[in-house]
Scaffold this motif. Structure first.
Motif, PDB file in Angstrom:
ATOM      1  N   UNK A  17      10.398 -13.969   7.924  1.00 53.51           N
ATOM      2  CA  UNK A  17       9.405 -14.814   8.600  1.00 53.51           C
ATOM      3  C   UNK A  17       9.769 -15.032  10.059  1.00 53.51           C
ATOM      4  N   UNK A  18      11.067 -15.278  10.327  1.00 55.97           N
ATOM      5  CA  UNK A  18      11.414 -15.554  11.725  1.00 55.97           C
ATOM      6  C   UNK A  18      11.322 -14.280  12.559  1.00 55.97           C
ATOM      7  N   UNK A  19      11.633 -13.124  11.950  1.00 60.87           N
ATOM      8  CA  UNK A  19      11.418 -11.856  12.684  1.00 60.87           C
ATOM      9  C   UNK A  19       9.929 -11.655  12.968  1.00 60.87           C
ATOM     10  N   UNK A  20       9.092 -11.850  11.924  1.00 60.32           N
ATOM     11  CA  UNK A  20       7.655 -11.556  12.057  1.00 60.32           C
ATOM     12  C   UNK A  20       6.984 -12.464  13.082  1.00 60.32           C
ATOM     13  N   UNK A  21       7.554 -13.650  13.258  1.00 57.14           N
ATOM     14  CA  UNK A  21       7.005 -14.630  14.194  1.00 57.14           C
ATOM     15  C   UNK A  21       6.817 -14.063  15.597  1.00 57.14           C
TER      16      UNK A  21
ATOM     17  N   UNK B  37      11.643  -7.490   1.164  1.00 51.45           N
ATOM     18  CA  UNK B  37      11.063  -8.508   2.061  1.00 51.45           C
ATOM     19  C   UNK B  37      11.218  -9.900   1.444  1.00 51.45           C
ATOM     20  N   UNK B  38      10.917 -10.042   0.133  1.00 48.04           N
ATOM     21  CA  UNK B  38      11.073 -11.355  -0.513  1.00 48.04           C
ATOM     22  C   UNK B  38      12.544 -11.765  -0.573  1.00 48.04           C
ATOM     23  N   UNK B  39      13.433 -10.786  -0.788  1.00 44.18           N
ATOM     24  CA  UNK B  39      14.869 -11.105  -0.852  1.00 44.18           C
ATOM     25  C   UNK B  39      15.385 -11.659   0.482  1.00 44.18           C
ATOM     26  N   UNK B  40      14.709 -11.342   1.574  1.00 37.58           N
ATOM     27  CA  UNK B  40      15.132 -11.820   2.902  1.00 37.58           C
ATOM     28  C   UNK B  40      14.021 -12.678   3.517  1.00 37.58           C
ATOM     29  N   UNK B  41      13.351 -13.474   2.717  1.00 31.73           N
ATOM     30  CA  UNK B  41      12.082 -14.092   3.114  1.00 31.73           C
ATOM     31  C   UNK B  41      12.200 -14.907   4.397  1.00 31.73           C
ATOM     32  N   UNK B  42      13.203 -15.785   4.491  1.00 26.35           N
ATOM     33  CA  UNK B  42      13.331 -16.635   5.689  1.00 26.35           C
ATOM     34  C   UNK B  42      13.568 -15.789   6.937  1.00 26.35           C
TER      35      UNK B  42
ATOM     36  N   UNK C 123      11.991  -1.318  12.259  1.00 26.44           N
ATOM     37  CA  UNK C 123      12.992  -0.238  12.333  1.00 26.44           C
ATOM     38  C   UNK C 123      13.952  -0.303  11.137  1.00 26.44           C
ATOM     39  N   UNK C 124      13.367  -0.589   9.964  1.00 21.43           N
ATOM     40  CA  UNK C 124      14.154  -0.559   8.733  1.00 21.43           C
ATOM     41  C   UNK C 124      14.900  -1.842   8.406  1.00 21.43           C
ATOM     42  N   UNK C 125      14.732  -2.878   9.226  1.00 25.68           N
ATOM     43  CA  UNK C 125      15.399  -4.157   8.949  1.00 25.68           C
ATOM     44  C   UNK C 125      14.879  -4.769   7.644  1.00 25.68           C
ATOM     45  N   UNK C 126      13.570  -4.651   7.402  1.00 22.05           N
ATOM     46  CA  UNK C 126      12.937  -5.195   6.195  1.00 22.05           C
ATOM     47  C   UNK C 126      12.062  -4.096   5.570  1.00 22.05           C
ATOM     48  N   UNK C 127      12.095  -4.039   4.235  1.00 24.01           N
ATOM     49  CA  UNK C 127      11.261  -3.076   3.533  1.00 24.01           C
ATOM     50  C   UNK C 127      11.876  -1.688   3.521  1.00 24.01           C
ATOM     51  N   UNK C 128      11.112  -0.649   3.159  1.00 30.10           N
ATOM     52  CA  UNK C 128       9.685  -0.678   2.834  1.00 30.10           C
ATOM     53  C   UNK C 128       9.345  -1.353   1.497  1.00 30.10           C
ATOM     54  N   UNK C 129      10.359  -1.533   0.616  1.00 30.68           N
ATOM     55  CA  UNK C 129      10.090  -2.164  -0.682  1.00 30.68           C
ATOM     56  C   UNK C 129       9.752  -3.645  -0.479  1.00 30.68           C
ATOM     57  N   UNK C 130       8.659  -4.102  -1.063  1.00 34.71           N
ATOM     58  CA  UNK C 130       8.275  -5.510  -0.911  1.00 34.71           C
ATOM     59  C   UNK C 130       9.357  -6.443  -1.440  1.00 34.71           C
ATOM     60  N   UNK C 131      10.070  -6.026  -2.496  1.00 34.82           N
ATOM     61  CA  UNK C 131      11.116  -6.896  -3.039  1.00 34.82           C
ATOM     62  C   UNK C 131      12.170  -7.193  -1.971  1.00 34.82           C
TER      63      UNK C 131
ATOM     64  N   UNK D 141       0.868  -1.182   0.000  1.00 33.89           N
ATOM     65  CA  UNK D 141       0.000   0.000   0.000  1.00 33.89           C
ATOM     66  C   UNK D 141       0.905   1.231   0.000  1.00 33.89           C
ATOM     67  N   UNK D 142       0.649   2.158  -0.921  1.00 30.14           N
ATOM     68  CA  UNK D 142       1.489   3.368  -1.043  1.00 30.14           C
ATOM     69  C   UNK D 142       2.972   3.003  -1.168  1.00 30.14           C
ATOM     70  N   UNK D 143       3.257   1.971  -1.949  1.00 32.81           N
ATOM     71  CA  UNK D 143       4.630   1.526  -2.233  1.00 32.81           C
ATOM     72  C   UNK D 143       5.356   0.974  -1.005  1.00 32.81           C
ATOM     73  N   UNK D 144       4.615   0.640   0.058  1.00 35.53           N
ATOM     74  CA  UNK D 144       5.247   0.099   1.262  1.00 35.53           C
ATOM     75  C   UNK D 144       4.674  -1.288   1.565  1.00 35.53           C
ATOM     76  N   UNK D 145       5.575  -2.232   1.890  1.00 33.08           N
ATOM     77  CA  UNK D 145       5.147  -3.591   2.234  1.00 33.08           C
ATOM     78  C   UNK D 145       4.482  -3.597   3.605  1.00 33.08           C
ATOM     79  N   UNK D 146       3.382  -4.336   3.700  1.00 28.54           N
ATOM     80  CA  UNK D 146       2.605  -4.403   4.945  1.00 28.54           C
ATOM     81  C   UNK D 146       2.319  -5.864   5.293  1.00 28.54           C
ATOM     82  N   UNK D 147       2.223  -6.128   6.590  1.00 29.08           N
ATOM     83  CA  UNK D 147       1.647  -7.386   7.065  1.00 29.08           C
ATOM     84  C   UNK D 147       0.157  -7.145   7.277  1.00 29.08           C
TER      85      UNK D 147
END
Ligand code: ZN
Length: 280
Positions: free
Chosen positions: A44-48, A36-41, A26-34, A6-12
Protein backbone atom coordinates in the motif's frame (compact mmCIF):
# COMPACT_ATOMS: atom_id res chain seq x y z
CA UNK A 1 -7.18 0.52 -3.79
CA UNK A 2 -8.61 -2.03 -6.19
CA UNK A 3 -6.94 -5.38 -6.96
CA UNK A 4 -7.71 -7.83 -9.75
CA UNK A 5 -6.01 -10.97 -11.05
CA UNK A 6 -5.77 -11.36 -14.82
CA UNK A 7 -3.73 -14.12 -16.52
CA UNK A 8 -2.42 -15.17 -13.08
CA UNK A 9 -0.92 -11.71 -12.48
CA UNK A 10 -1.98 -9.24 -9.77
CA UNK A 11 -3.15 -5.88 -11.11
CA UNK A 12 -4.13 -2.50 -9.72
CA UNK A 13 -7.45 -1.33 -11.18
CA UNK A 14 -7.93 2.42 -11.60
CA UNK A 15 -10.96 3.59 -13.53
CA UNK A 16 -11.12 1.67 -16.80
CA UNK A 17 -7.45 0.67 -16.70
CA UNK A 18 -5.37 -2.08 -15.12
CA UNK A 19 -1.70 -1.84 -14.17
CA UNK A 20 0.57 -4.83 -13.69
CA UNK A 21 1.93 -4.78 -10.14
CA UNK A 22 5.07 -6.84 -10.72
CA UNK A 23 5.90 -4.84 -13.84
CA UNK A 24 5.37 -1.43 -12.23
CA UNK A 25 7.26 -2.42 -9.05
CA UNK A 26 10.14 -4.08 -10.95
CA UNK A 27 9.36 -7.35 -9.17
CA UNK A 28 9.09 -5.92 -5.64
CA UNK A 29 5.48 -7.19 -5.39
CA UNK A 30 3.75 -9.96 -7.32
CA UNK A 31 3.08 -11.19 -9.92
CA UNK A 32 1.29 -13.68 -7.61
CA UNK A 33 -1.57 -11.94 -5.78
CA UNK A 34 -0.74 -13.92 -2.63
CA UNK A 35 2.65 -12.17 -2.57
CA UNK A 36 0.86 -8.81 -2.63
CA UNK A 37 -1.36 -9.79 0.35
CA UNK A 38 1.67 -11.19 2.21
CA UNK A 39 3.27 -7.72 1.98
CA UNK A 40 0.02 -5.74 2.19
CA UNK A 41 1.20 -2.75 4.27
CA UNK A 42 4.41 -2.34 2.26
CA UNK A 43 2.47 -2.74 -0.96
CA UNK A 44 0.00 0.00 0.00
CA UNK A 45 2.73 2.48 0.86
CA UNK A 46 4.57 1.69 -2.39
CA UNK A 47 1.36 2.02 -4.44
CA UNK A 48 0.60 5.37 -2.81
CA UNK A 49 3.32 7.16 -4.77
CA UNK A 50 4.31 4.65 -7.47
CA UNK A 51 4.49 5.50 -11.14
CA UNK A 52 2.36 2.69 -12.55
CA UNK A 53 3.38 3.26 -16.16
CA UNK A 54 1.02 2.59 -19.07
CA UNK A 55 -2.24 0.79 -18.31
CA UNK A 56 -4.27 -1.73 -20.26
CA UNK A 57 -8.03 -1.77 -20.77
CA UNK A 58 -9.94 -3.36 -17.88
CA UNK A 59 -12.38 -6.16 -18.76
CA UNK A 60 -14.15 -7.80 -15.77
CA UNK A 61 -14.78 -11.01 -17.74
CA UNK A 62 -10.99 -11.55 -17.91
CA UNK A 63 -10.63 -11.54 -14.12
CA UNK A 64 -9.88 -14.60 -12.05
CA UNK A 65 -10.62 -14.49 -8.31
CA UNK A 66 -8.67 -11.57 -6.77
CA UNK A 67 -7.46 -14.21 -4.26
CA UNK A 68 -6.77 -17.29 -6.37
CA UNK A 69 -5.54 -19.62 -3.59
CA UNK A 70 -6.58 -18.48 -0.10
CA UNK A 71 -5.15 -20.68 2.65
CA UNK A 72 -8.38 -20.53 4.64
CA UNK A 73 -11.93 -19.78 3.53
CA UNK A 74 -14.61 -19.34 6.18
CA UNK A 75 -18.35 -19.31 5.63
CA UNK A 76 -20.81 -17.90 8.13
CA UNK A 77 -24.28 -19.40 8.38
CA UNK A 78 -27.50 -17.61 9.38
CA UNK A 79 -25.86 -14.19 9.70
CA UNK A 80 -28.74 -12.00 8.44
CA UNK A 81 -31.83 -11.45 10.53
CA UNK A 82 -34.34 -12.03 7.70
CA UNK A 83 -32.48 -15.12 6.42
CA UNK A 84 -32.38 -16.64 9.91
CA UNK A 85 -36.16 -16.20 10.11
CA UNK A 86 -36.79 -17.75 6.64
CA UNK A 87 -34.61 -20.73 7.56
CA UNK A 88 -36.90 -21.56 10.49
CA UNK A 89 -33.85 -22.04 12.72
CA UNK A 90 -33.15 -20.25 16.02
CA UNK A 91 -30.93 -17.15 16.03
CA UNK A 92 -27.30 -18.15 16.69
CA UNK A 93 -25.68 -17.07 19.98
CA UNK A 94 -22.21 -17.24 18.39
CA UNK A 95 -21.25 -17.18 14.68
CA UNK A 96 -22.04 -20.44 12.83
CA UNK A 97 -18.76 -21.15 11.05
CA UNK A 98 -17.97 -23.68 8.33
CA UNK A 99 -15.11 -24.10 5.85
CA UNK A 100 -15.23 -23.78 2.10
CA UNK A 101 -12.42 -25.62 0.36
CA UNK A 102 -10.00 -23.82 -1.93
CA UNK A 103 -10.77 -25.91 -5.01
CA UNK A 104 -14.22 -24.28 -5.07
CA UNK A 105 -12.77 -20.81 -5.81
CA UNK A 106 -13.74 -19.53 -9.27
CA UNK A 107 -13.97 -16.34 -11.35
CA UNK A 108 -16.81 -13.86 -10.93
CA UNK A 109 -18.03 -14.34 -14.48
CA UNK A 110 -18.56 -17.71 -16.13
CA UNK A 111 -20.47 -20.96 -15.91
CA UNK A 112 -21.87 -22.71 -12.85
CA UNK A 113 -22.10 -26.50 -13.11
CA UNK A 114 -25.21 -27.98 -11.46
CA UNK A 115 -23.68 -31.05 -9.81
CA UNK A 116 -27.00 -31.92 -8.14
CA UNK A 117 -30.62 -30.88 -8.75
CA UNK A 118 -30.78 -28.82 -5.53
CA UNK A 119 -28.20 -26.09 -6.17
CA UNK A 120 -29.08 -22.78 -4.51
CA UNK A 121 -27.69 -19.23 -4.64
CA UNK A 122 -26.36 -17.12 -1.73
CA UNK A 123 -24.97 -13.69 -2.58
CA UNK A 124 -22.45 -12.59 0.08
CA UNK A 125 -19.93 -9.88 0.84
CA UNK A 126 -16.50 -11.52 1.08
CA UNK A 127 -13.80 -10.06 3.33
CA UNK A 128 -10.13 -10.63 2.43
CA UNK A 129 -7.53 -10.38 5.20
CA UNK A 130 -4.59 -8.03 4.59
CA UNK A 131 -2.48 -8.37 7.72
CA UNK A 132 -2.43 -11.37 10.06
CA UNK A 133 -5.16 -11.14 12.70
CA UNK A 134 -4.77 -12.92 16.03
CA UNK A 135 -6.78 -11.97 19.16
CA UNK A 136 -8.02 -8.85 17.40
CA UNK A 137 -10.52 -6.57 19.11
CA UNK A 138 -13.65 -5.89 17.03
CA UNK A 139 -12.91 -2.15 17.07
CA UNK A 140 -9.56 -2.79 15.32
CA UNK A 141 -10.74 -5.53 12.97
CA UNK A 142 -11.16 -3.49 9.78
CA UNK A 143 -7.48 -2.48 9.99
CA UNK A 144 -6.63 -6.13 9.18
CA UNK A 145 -8.86 -6.23 6.09
CA UNK A 146 -7.36 -5.75 2.61
CA UNK A 147 -10.75 -5.38 1.02
CA UNK A 148 -14.25 -6.50 0.22
CA UNK A 149 -15.45 -8.26 -2.88
CA UNK A 150 -18.53 -10.00 -4.21
CA UNK A 151 -19.02 -13.70 -3.56
CA UNK A 152 -21.51 -16.44 -4.12
CA UNK A 153 -21.80 -19.28 -1.64
CA UNK A 154 -23.39 -21.70 -4.11
CA UNK A 155 -24.86 -24.56 -2.12
CA UNK A 156 -26.00 -28.07 -3.07
CA UNK A 157 -28.72 -28.29 -0.42
CA UNK A 158 -29.14 -32.06 -0.71
CA UNK A 159 -25.44 -32.61 0.10
CA UNK A 160 -25.36 -29.79 2.67
CA UNK A 161 -28.27 -31.14 4.72
CA UNK A 162 -27.44 -34.86 4.80
CA UNK A 163 -27.26 -36.83 6.94
CA UNK A 164 -29.85 -35.40 9.30
CA UNK A 165 -28.19 -34.47 12.59
CA UNK A 166 -24.70 -33.89 11.12
CA UNK A 167 -25.18 -31.53 8.17
CA UNK A 168 -22.26 -31.27 5.74
CA UNK A 169 -22.06 -27.53 5.07
CA UNK A 170 -18.38 -27.61 4.06
CA UNK A 171 -18.92 -30.30 1.41
CA UNK A 172 -22.28 -29.11 0.08
CA UNK A 173 -20.77 -25.66 -0.53
CA UNK A 174 -17.41 -26.77 -1.97
CA UNK A 175 -18.16 -28.29 -5.36
CA UNK A 176 -15.76 -26.87 -7.99
CA UNK A 177 -16.86 -23.34 -8.88
CA UNK A 178 -19.12 -22.89 -5.84
CA UNK A 179 -17.02 -20.02 -4.36
CA UNK A 180 -16.72 -17.41 -7.11
CA UNK A 181 -14.94 -14.26 -5.88
CA UNK A 182 -14.51 -10.83 -7.47
CA UNK A 183 -14.13 -9.54 -10.05
CA UNK A 184 -12.26 -6.83 -8.09
CA UNK A 185 -11.17 -6.49 -4.46
CA UNK A 186 -12.09 -3.02 -3.11
CA UNK A 187 -10.29 -1.70 -0.04
CA UNK A 188 -12.44 -0.62 2.95
CA UNK A 189 -11.55 3.10 2.59
CA UNK A 190 -13.39 3.18 -0.76
CA UNK A 191 -16.73 2.61 1.00
CA UNK A 192 -18.64 5.42 2.63
CA UNK A 193 -19.44 2.92 5.40
CA UNK A 194 -17.92 -0.58 5.02
CA UNK A 195 -20.49 -1.90 7.50
CA UNK A 196 -23.36 -0.82 5.24
CA UNK A 197 -22.78 -2.30 1.77
CA UNK A 198 -25.72 -3.07 -0.53
CA UNK A 199 -25.94 -6.59 -1.95
CA UNK A 200 -28.44 -8.31 -4.22
CA UNK A 201 -29.01 -11.36 -6.39
CA UNK A 202 -31.23 -11.76 -9.44
CA UNK A 203 -32.22 -14.97 -11.24
CA UNK A 204 -33.05 -14.42 -14.94
CA UNK A 205 -33.47 -10.71 -14.19
CA UNK A 206 -35.84 -11.20 -11.23
CA UNK A 207 -34.42 -9.85 -7.95
CA UNK A 208 -34.59 -12.53 -5.27
CA UNK A 209 -32.19 -11.12 -2.65
CA UNK A 210 -31.71 -7.47 -1.71
CA UNK A 211 -30.25 -6.23 1.55
CA UNK A 212 -27.38 -4.42 3.23
CA UNK A 213 -24.50 -5.81 5.27
CA UNK A 214 -25.86 -3.54 8.02
CA UNK A 215 -28.48 -6.30 8.59
CA UNK A 216 -25.82 -8.81 9.64
CA UNK A 217 -26.32 -10.45 13.04
CA UNK A 218 -22.54 -10.55 13.65
CA UNK A 219 -20.67 -7.60 12.09
CA UNK A 220 -17.36 -7.94 10.25
CA UNK A 221 -15.61 -6.71 13.40
CA UNK A 222 -17.36 -9.31 15.54
CA UNK A 223 -16.61 -12.11 13.06
CA UNK A 224 -12.89 -11.24 12.92
CA UNK A 225 -12.73 -10.93 16.72
CA UNK A 226 -14.47 -14.29 17.14
CA UNK A 227 -12.38 -16.19 14.57
CA UNK A 228 -9.04 -14.60 15.50
CA UNK A 229 -9.53 -15.58 19.14
CA UNK A 230 -9.49 -19.23 17.99
CA UNK A 231 -6.93 -19.23 15.15
CA UNK A 232 -4.78 -16.80 13.18
CA UNK A 233 -6.35 -15.21 10.12
CA UNK A 234 -3.65 -15.07 7.44
CA UNK A 235 -3.10 -12.58 4.62
CA UNK A 236 -5.35 -13.52 1.72
CA UNK A 237 -7.78 -15.54 3.88
CA UNK A 238 -11.41 -15.08 2.90
CA UNK A 239 -14.50 -14.77 5.09
CA UNK A 240 -17.88 -15.10 3.38
CA UNK A 241 -20.01 -13.12 5.79
CA UNK A 242 -23.38 -14.78 5.25
CA UNK A 243 -26.33 -14.33 2.92
CA UNK A 244 -29.51 -12.27 3.26
CA UNK A 245 -32.99 -13.74 2.81
CA UNK A 246 -34.38 -14.80 -0.56
CA UNK A 247 -32.65 -18.12 -1.29
CA UNK A 248 -34.48 -21.01 -2.97
CA UNK A 249 -34.39 -23.01 0.27
CA UNK A 250 -36.70 -20.41 1.81
CA UNK A 251 -39.34 -20.86 -0.92
CA UNK A 252 -42.26 -23.27 -0.68
CA UNK A 253 -41.61 -25.29 -2.72
CA UNK A 254 -37.92 -24.40 -3.35
CA UNK A 255 -37.12 -23.39 -6.95
CA UNK A 256 -33.52 -24.53 -7.30
CA UNK A 257 -31.31 -23.52 -10.21
CA UNK A 258 -31.95 -25.11 -13.61
CA UNK A 259 -29.68 -25.29 -16.66
CA UNK A 260 -29.82 -22.01 -18.55
CA UNK A 261 -30.60 -19.88 -15.50
CA UNK A 262 -28.66 -16.62 -15.32
CA UNK A 263 -27.50 -15.54 -11.87
CA UNK A 264 -26.48 -11.90 -11.34
CA UNK A 265 -24.93 -11.09 -7.96
CA UNK A 266 -24.05 -7.57 -6.86
CA UNK A 267 -22.05 -6.46 -3.81
CA UNK A 268 -21.28 -2.73 -3.68
CA UNK A 269 -20.15 -1.90 -7.24
CA UNK A 270 -18.96 -5.43 -8.04
CA UNK A 271 -21.11 -7.65 -10.25
CA UNK A 272 -20.88 -11.39 -10.81
CA UNK A 273 -22.61 -13.17 -13.68
CA UNK A 274 -22.99 -16.93 -13.94
CA UNK A 275 -24.92 -19.17 -16.30
CA UNK A 276 -26.04 -22.49 -14.83
CA UNK A 277 -25.18 -25.52 -16.97
CA UNK A 278 -25.93 -29.22 -16.61
CA UNK A 279 -23.16 -31.57 -15.54
CA UNK A 280 -21.74 -33.18 -18.69
ZN1 ZN B 1 -23.55 -18.69 2.85
Amino acid sequence: MRIAVIDSRAKIVRGDEVFDIAGASAGLFGPDAQDVYDQWKGFLSWADSADLGPGAAFAPEECDSPVPRPRQIFGIGLNYHAHQIESGLPAPATPLVFAKFVTSVAPAIGELVLFTDQVDWEVEAAIVIGTEARHVDKANAWAHVAGVTAAQDYSARDVQMRPVGTPQFSLGKSFPGYTPLGPVLVSPDEFENPDDIQLSCAINGRTVQSSSTADMIFSVGELIAYLSAILPLLPGDVILTGTPSGVALGMNPPEYLRAGDQITSVVGDQTQRHVAIAQS
